[in-house]
Design an enzyme around this catalytic site. Structure first.
Site, PDB file in Angstrom:
ATOM      1  N   TYR A  54      -3.105  -0.077  10.199  1.00 13.52           N
ATOM      2  CA  TYR A  54      -2.929  -0.508   8.809  1.00 13.52           C
ATOM      3  C   TYR A  54      -1.535  -0.120   8.298  1.00 13.52           C
ATOM      4  O   TYR A  54      -0.820  -0.943   7.721  1.00 13.52           O
ATOM      5  CB  TYR A  54      -4.020   0.135   7.947  1.00 13.52           C
ATOM      6  CG  TYR A  54      -4.030  -0.314   6.512  1.00 13.52           C
ATOM      7  CD1 TYR A  54      -4.319  -1.629   6.175  1.00 13.52           C
ATOM      8  CD2 TYR A  54      -3.765   0.585   5.477  1.00 13.52           C
ATOM      9  CE1 TYR A  54      -4.334  -2.040   4.854  1.00 13.52           C
ATOM     10  CE2 TYR A  54      -3.792   0.180   4.152  1.00 13.52           C
ATOM     11  CZ  TYR A  54      -4.081  -1.135   3.846  1.00 13.52           C
ATOM     12  OH  TYR A  54      -4.095  -1.543   2.538  1.00 13.52           O
ATOM     13  N   SER A 103       0.877  -1.180   0.000  1.00 14.20           N
ATOM     14  CA  SER A 103       0.000   0.000   0.000  1.00 14.20           C
ATOM     15  C   SER A 103       0.911   1.226   0.000  1.00 14.20           C
ATOM     16  O   SER A 103       2.096   1.125   0.321  1.00 14.20           O
ATOM     17  CB  SER A 103      -0.841  -0.047   1.277  1.00 14.20           C
ATOM     18  OG  SER A 103      -1.349   1.223   1.604  1.00 14.20           O
TER      19      SER A 103
END
Ligand code: NDP
Length: 248
Positions: free
Chosen positions: A146, A133
């Site tokens: 995250y 990501s």
């Protein structure tokens, strides 16, 4: 006649990026093995593209071992299964959200990688693609669980590259920006709120990332694409979007 196609295993194949990777890799000539918890979705995909579909919970070691035991050969592993829970600042972090995020994005990748690595190596041309990501290298307030998990994933990719030097296994990481999938519906526990995350700009599609993964694993065996960072044109950085007002 024996099936000579390279085998590509995709985790989190029941939706979004994983599902698009399965289609794209099948189109590129791979024999695809799709894994996720929602077997009904995988079975529908299997009917459509002719892949194998096996239930998999990457957070459950028994499930991972059972999954791996059903796969005699593996050339490519796309560690895509992932999620991001929790939206509290670190000072007030939600333990359960951090556990769920880390168990999926970090330990899950470790379990699946360990289970399939001998087969990837035995293929003589193994390749692991970890789906990271933009948060693998950057952070944002209240996105700590995250971002920390994707930073950890990047550390795993880099460590594996060092540890496997000299062996026929490539390690790549594809780091997407905002992609329109079910990710935010799962994160926020609400499909409508999840969809609102994509309003006012043009996000990437799951297919955009599948294209990058397929490109990565179809380079000649001596070429290792270490990392790809892929964002929508409307995203300059995490949280910095070119949002257009809704047309009236
Ligand atoms: P989706 O929610 O659409 O897909 C997530 C997939 O992961 C589903 O197939 C889900 O299947 C699977 N999954 C989740 N938990 C588990 C588990 N415990 N075991 C097995 N499979 C699991 O989201 P995306 O397609 O967007 O996400 C795919 C990857 O892309 C993730 O790693 C995510 O972090 C990453 N990513 C996404 C971005 C985005 O903007 N969408 C941006 C950057 C990275 P099931 O529930 O059936 O098990």
């Amino acid at each position: 006649m024996a099936d000579e196609r390279r085998v590509a295993v995709v985790t989190g194949a029941s939706s979004g990026i994983g599902e698009a990777c399965c289609r794209s890799l099948a189109d590129a000539g791979f024999h695809v093995v799709a894994g996720a918890r929602r077997l009904d979705r995988l079975e529908a995909l299997a009917v459509e593209i002719g892949c194998d579909a096996f239930q998999l919970d990457v957070t459950d070691l028994d499930s991972v071992n059972e999954f791996a035991a059903q796969i005699p050969k593996a050339g490519v592993l796309v560690n895509n299964a992932g999620a991001g829970f929790g939206s509290q600042p670190i000072s007030d972090f939600d333990e359960d959200a951090w556990r769920r995020t880390w168990e999926t994005n970090v330990l899950g990748v470790m379990f699946v990688t360990r289970a399939l690595l001998p087969k990837l190596e035995a293929s003589g041309n193994g390749h692991i693609v970890n789906i990271g990501s933009t948060t693998a290298t950057d952070v944002l307030p209240t996105g700590g669980s995250y971002a920390a998990s994707k930073h950890a994933l990047r550390a795993i990719s880099r460590t594996l590259r060092l540890e496997l030097l000299g062996k026929p296994v490539r390690i790549s990481q594809v780091n997407p920006g905002l992609v329109e999938t079910e990710f935010y519906a799962v994160r926020l526990g609400d499909a409508e709120k999840g969809q609102k995350m994509y309003e006012g700009y043009t996000p990437l599609t799951a297919q955009d990332i599948a294209d990058c993964v397929t490109f990565t694993v179809t380079r000649p065996p001596h070429v290792n694409i270490d990392e790809l960072l892929v964002k929508p044109l409307d995203q300059a950085a995490i949280g910095v979007m070119n949002r257009r007002p809704a047309s009236t």
